[in-house]
Design a protein around this motif. Structure first.
Motif, PDB file in Angstrom:
ATOM      1  N   TYR A  10      -6.940   5.260  -3.374  1.00 48.34           N
ATOM      2  CA  TYR A  10      -5.899   6.483  -4.673  1.00 48.34           C
ATOM      3  C   TYR A  10      -5.678   5.225  -5.657  1.00 48.34           C
ATOM      4  CZ  TYR A  10      -4.320   9.842  -7.274  1.00 48.34           C
ATOM      5  OH  TYR A  10      -3.334  10.688  -8.650  1.00 48.34           O
ATOM      6  N   GLN A  11      -4.228   4.655  -5.003  1.00 51.31           N
ATOM      7  CA  GLN A  11      -3.527   4.091  -5.441  1.00 51.31           C
ATOM      8  C   GLN A  11      -4.086   2.647  -7.189  1.00 51.31           C
ATOM      9  OE1 GLN A  11      -2.057   1.557  -2.785  1.00 51.31           O
ATOM     10  NE2 GLN A  11      -1.059   0.552  -3.701  1.00 51.31           N
ATOM     11  N   PHE A  12      -5.671   1.784  -6.585  1.00 48.72           N
ATOM     12  CA  PHE A  12      -5.625   1.342  -7.483  1.00 48.72           C
ATOM     13  C   PHE A  12      -7.768   1.615  -8.468  1.00 48.72           C
ATOM     14  CE2 PHE A  12      -5.113  -0.339  -3.037  1.00 48.72           C
ATOM     15  CZ  PHE A  12      -4.294  -1.658  -3.668  1.00 48.72           C
ATOM     16  N   LEU A  13      -7.503   2.991  -8.115  1.00 52.35           N
ATOM     17  CA  LEU A  13      -8.729   3.831  -8.829  1.00 52.35           C
ATOM     18  C   LEU A  13      -7.724   3.413 -10.497  1.00 52.35           C
ATOM     19  CD1 LEU A  13      -9.052   6.942  -7.236  1.00 52.35           C
ATOM     20  CD2 LEU A  13     -11.218   4.306  -7.507  1.00 52.35           C
ATOM     21  N   PRO A  14      -8.906   3.912 -11.524  1.00 55.80           N
ATOM     22  CA  PRO A  14      -8.375   3.271 -12.836  1.00 55.80           C
ATOM     23  C   PRO A  14      -7.446   4.741 -13.489  1.00 55.80           C
ATOM     24  CG  PRO A  14     -10.696   3.302 -12.883  1.00 55.80           C
ATOM     25  CD  PRO A  14     -10.292   3.937 -11.504  1.00 55.80           C
ATOM     26  N   GLY A  15      -6.237   4.815 -14.262  1.00 57.98           N
ATOM     27  CA  GLY A  15      -5.754   5.487 -14.015  1.00 57.98           C
ATOM     28  C   GLY A  15      -4.392   5.581 -13.203  1.00 57.98           C
ATOM     29  N   GLU A  16      -3.030   5.664 -14.310  1.00 56.74           N
ATOM     30  CA  GLU A  16      -1.634   5.699 -13.573  1.00 56.74           C
ATOM     31  C   GLU A  16      -2.226   7.633 -12.887  1.00 56.74           C
ATOM     32  OE1 GLU A  16       0.149   3.710 -12.401  1.00 56.74           O
ATOM     33  OE2 GLU A  16      -1.164   1.653 -14.179  1.00 56.74           O
ATOM     34  N   ALA A  17      -0.925   7.940 -12.219  1.00 60.81           N
ATOM     35  CA  ALA A  17      -0.640   8.955 -12.017  1.00 60.81           C
ATOM     36  C   ALA A  17      -0.855  10.172 -12.824  1.00 60.81           C
ATOM     37  CB  ALA A  17       0.774   9.099 -10.982  1.00 60.81           C
ATOM     38  N   SER A  18      -1.387  10.973 -13.402  1.00 62.68           N
ATOM     39  CA  SER A  18      -1.571  12.366 -14.549  1.00 62.68           C
ATOM     40  C   SER A  18      -2.473  13.305 -14.115  1.00 62.68           C
ATOM     41  CB  SER A  18      -2.723  11.401 -15.621  1.00 62.68           C
ATOM     42  OG  SER A  18      -4.044  11.120 -14.920  1.00 62.68           O
ATOM     43  N   ILE A  19      -2.107  14.489 -14.893  1.00 64.69           N
ATOM     44  CA  ILE A  19      -2.575  15.186 -14.505  1.00 64.69           C
ATOM     45  C   ILE A  19      -4.294  15.404 -14.014  1.00 64.69           C
ATOM     46  CG2 ILE A  19      -2.841  18.473 -15.500  1.00 64.69           C
ATOM     47  CD1 ILE A  19      -0.008  18.373 -17.361  1.00 64.69           C
ATOM     48  N   PRO A  20      -4.997  14.766 -15.452  1.00 67.65           N
ATOM     49  CA  PRO A  20      -6.463  15.233 -14.717  1.00 67.65           C
ATOM     50  C   PRO A  20      -7.033  13.693 -13.680  1.00 67.65           C
ATOM     51  CG  PRO A  20      -5.777  14.721 -17.363  1.00 67.65           C
ATOM     52  CD  PRO A  20      -5.237  14.415 -16.661  1.00 67.65           C
ATOM     53  N   LYS A  21      -6.098  13.053 -13.256  1.00 69.35           N
ATOM     54  CA  LYS A  21      -6.250  12.815 -12.027  1.00 69.35           C
ATOM     55  C   LYS A  21      -5.737  13.334 -10.633  1.00 69.35           C
ATOM     56  CE  LYS A  21      -5.652   7.870 -10.106  1.00 69.35           C
ATOM     57  NZ  LYS A  21      -5.266   6.215  -9.698  1.00 69.35           N
TER      58      LYS A  21
ATOM     59  N   LEU B 248       0.740  -1.253   0.254  1.00 73.61           N
ATOM     60  CA  LEU B 248      -0.060   0.258   0.294  1.00 73.61           C
ATOM     61  C   LEU B 248       0.820   0.702  -0.042  1.00 73.61           C
ATOM     62  CD1 LEU B 248      -2.431  -0.996   2.699  1.00 73.61           C
ATOM     63  CD2 LEU B 248      -2.537  -1.101   0.141  1.00 73.61           C
ATOM     64  N   VAL B 249       0.922   2.215  -0.997  1.00 76.71           N
ATOM     65  CA  VAL B 249       1.364   3.781  -1.231  1.00 76.71           C
ATOM     66  C   VAL B 249       0.145   4.564  -1.171  1.00 76.71           C
ATOM     67  CG1 VAL B 249       2.921   3.176  -2.619  1.00 76.71           C
ATOM     68  CG2 VAL B 249       1.255   3.736  -3.691  1.00 76.71           C
ATOM     69  N   PHE B 250      -1.303   4.405  -0.920  1.00 79.59           N
ATOM     70  CA  PHE B 250      -2.444   4.997  -0.900  1.00 79.59           C
ATOM     71  C   PHE B 250      -2.258   5.814  -1.888  1.00 79.59           C
ATOM     72  CE2 PHE B 250      -1.480   3.838   3.380  1.00 79.59           C
ATOM     73  CZ  PHE B 250      -2.661   2.742   3.842  1.00 79.59           C
ATOM     74  N   THR B 251      -1.700   6.961  -2.031  1.00 80.08           N
ATOM     75  CA  THR B 251      -1.150   8.728  -2.762  1.00 80.08           C
ATOM     76  C   THR B 251      -0.199   8.424  -2.988  1.00 80.08           C
ATOM     77  OG1 THR B 251      -1.999  10.414  -1.352  1.00 80.08           O
ATOM     78  CG2 THR B 251      -4.058   9.403  -2.115  1.00 80.08           C
ATOM     79  N   ASP B 252       0.377   9.358  -3.598  1.00 82.99           N
ATOM     80  CA  ASP B 252       1.465   9.955  -4.402  1.00 82.99           C
ATOM     81  C   ASP B 252       1.540  10.800  -3.146  1.00 82.99           C
ATOM     82  OD1 ASP B 252       3.761  12.187  -5.613  1.00 82.99           O
ATOM     83  OD2 ASP B 252       3.918  10.410  -5.986  1.00 82.99           O
ATOM     84  N   ALA B 253       3.470  10.870  -2.675  1.00 79.46           N
ATOM     85  CA  ALA B 253       3.915  11.951  -1.575  1.00 79.46           C
ATOM     86  C   ALA B 253       3.124  13.651  -2.001  1.00 79.46           C
ATOM     87  CB  ALA B 253       5.209  11.542  -1.820  1.00 79.46           C
ATOM     88  N   TYR B 254       3.850  13.523  -2.962  1.00 79.14           N
ATOM     89  CA  TYR B 254       3.171  15.046  -4.112  1.00 79.14           C
ATOM     90  C   TYR B 254       1.864  15.487  -3.467  1.00 79.14           C
ATOM     91  CZ  TYR B 254       8.385  15.281  -5.093  1.00 79.14           C
ATOM     92  OH  TYR B 254       9.491  15.469  -5.398  1.00 79.14           O
TER      93      TYR B 254
END
Length: 359
Positions: free
Chosen positions: A258-269, A23-29
């Motif tokens: 968050y980490q399991f939601l569709p789409g990789e880390a991206s500006i829209p997400k 688990l990482v949940f969300t990105d640190a930034y």
């Protein structure tokens, strides 16, 4: 919002080690930017409802100083002391590795800049845009400093405190902006977003330019001011408890998943997350503001954040990478409880007495 702030601090700890059992949940930034929004909300709240009347701005600045600096200085002192002890007894340098290895090659101007940044906090964000010249040991501007051989931020005892440097800049302008209504906030948010767009068009490195550049980060604090105005409207509506719980738990579930939601880390997400945060935070605060245990938990968030790097580098000596995330989270929690109980609480009581005395 205490639980939320502690959760975000733990997310940063996990991102600075490795996934905690996957688990990482969300990105640190993302966690840091949500922290900025929360900070902007609280500053708008207290500047409009707590720090009012003659002398309020001076009281605001001095109380912010008492909130941040004593704990930061204590952690820096412990980091330096622990590093020297580990170096002497265990031949392990912790946070002083660059100093012990390269100090003799540093120009005197660089040493003074590092000492000033480590002491004053101001300027730590700037060090992420500089590196050291191998020939002269002087600081030079570096558009891609994160890829440099000797980045300047290596010489910070608590490198995560760059966020405090950005936050202090916001504090300087907050009393003169945050009380002026929505229009100035919207204009400044647009200006900050324009800076982010210019960085994207210029194809500058995402880190540090879109992650640590103060003019590009101020929009998140200012979004917290927008949160406050939404909160004022929600407060007059007095939403039902069922609605407050639904929004609070849905938002927390979103961050957890968050980490399991569709789409990789991206500006829209990412920006969808920030918009959702702005819309949800007024409900979350309204729901939790009277919960005593939540406020008590929230007091751990700053000690967790500012001390976690020291705990990580210590735990790295004793634990394998497999157990490092869990050991770091538990160790930082224990350390933060001790800091809060024996160091922060007396300062906090003094801060509140100052406000009552001024009132």
């Amino acid at each position: 919002m205490g639980f939320l702030r502690v959760f975000l601090a733990i997310v940063v700890i996990i991102n600075h080690t490795s996934p905690l059992f996957g688990l990482v949940f969300t990105d640190a930034y993302i966690a840091v930017k949500i922290f900025f929004i929360i900070s902007g909300f609280y500053m708008a709240l207290i500047l409009n409802e707590k720090y009012t009347g003659p002398g309020s701005i001076r009281l605001f600045f001095t109380n912010r100083f008492l909130r941040l600096y004593p704990t930061y200085w204590m952690v820096v002192a412990l980091s330096v002391g622990a590093s020297l002890a580990f170096h002497h007894f265990l031949d392990y340098t912790l946070v002083l590795g660059p100093w012990l290895t390269h100090a003799h090659r540093l120009a005197s101007s660089s040493i003074m800049a590092f000492v000033a940044a480590n002491t004053a906090i101001f300027g730590q964000d700037f060090l992420f845009f500089t590196s050291l010249s191998p020939q002269t040991g002087q600081l030079v501007l570096d558009a891609n400093s994160m890829a440099a051989v000797q980045p300047a931020w290596f010489y910070l005892a608590a490198p995560q405190a760059w966020t405090l440097s950005v936050e202090l800049t916001f504090y300087l302008i907050a009393p003169f902006v945050i009380r002026r209504g929505l229009r100035p906030l919207v204009l400044l948010i647009a200006a900050s977003l324009a800076v982010r767009l210019a960085i994207w068009i210029a194809e500058l490195p995402l880190d540090p330019w879109c992650q640590r550049f103060t003019p590009a980060e101020l929009c998140f604090f200012l979004l917290g001011g927008v949160c406050y105005h939404l909160y004022l409207r929600i407060k007059t509506m007095r939403p039902r408890l069922a609605i407050l719980r639904a929004v609070t738990f849905s938002y927390l579930a979103f961050l957890f998943m968050y980490q399991f939601l569709p789409g990789e880390a991206s500006i829209p997400k990412d920006y969808a997350t920030y918009i959702l945060t702005v819309l949800a935070l007024p409900f979350v605060f309204y729901h939790t503001k009277s919960i005593k245990w939540d406020r008590m938990i929230g007091e751990l968030s700053y000690p967790l954040y500012i001390s976690h790097w020291l705990v990580i580098v210590v735990m790295r000596y004793y634990f394998s990478p497999q157990w490092l995330p869990a050991a770091s989270v538990v160790g930082t929690l224990v350390f933060s409880v001790l800091i809060t109980a024996f160091f922060n609480s007396p300062i906090e009581r003094y801060r509140q007495k100052r406000v009552l005395r001024a009132a």
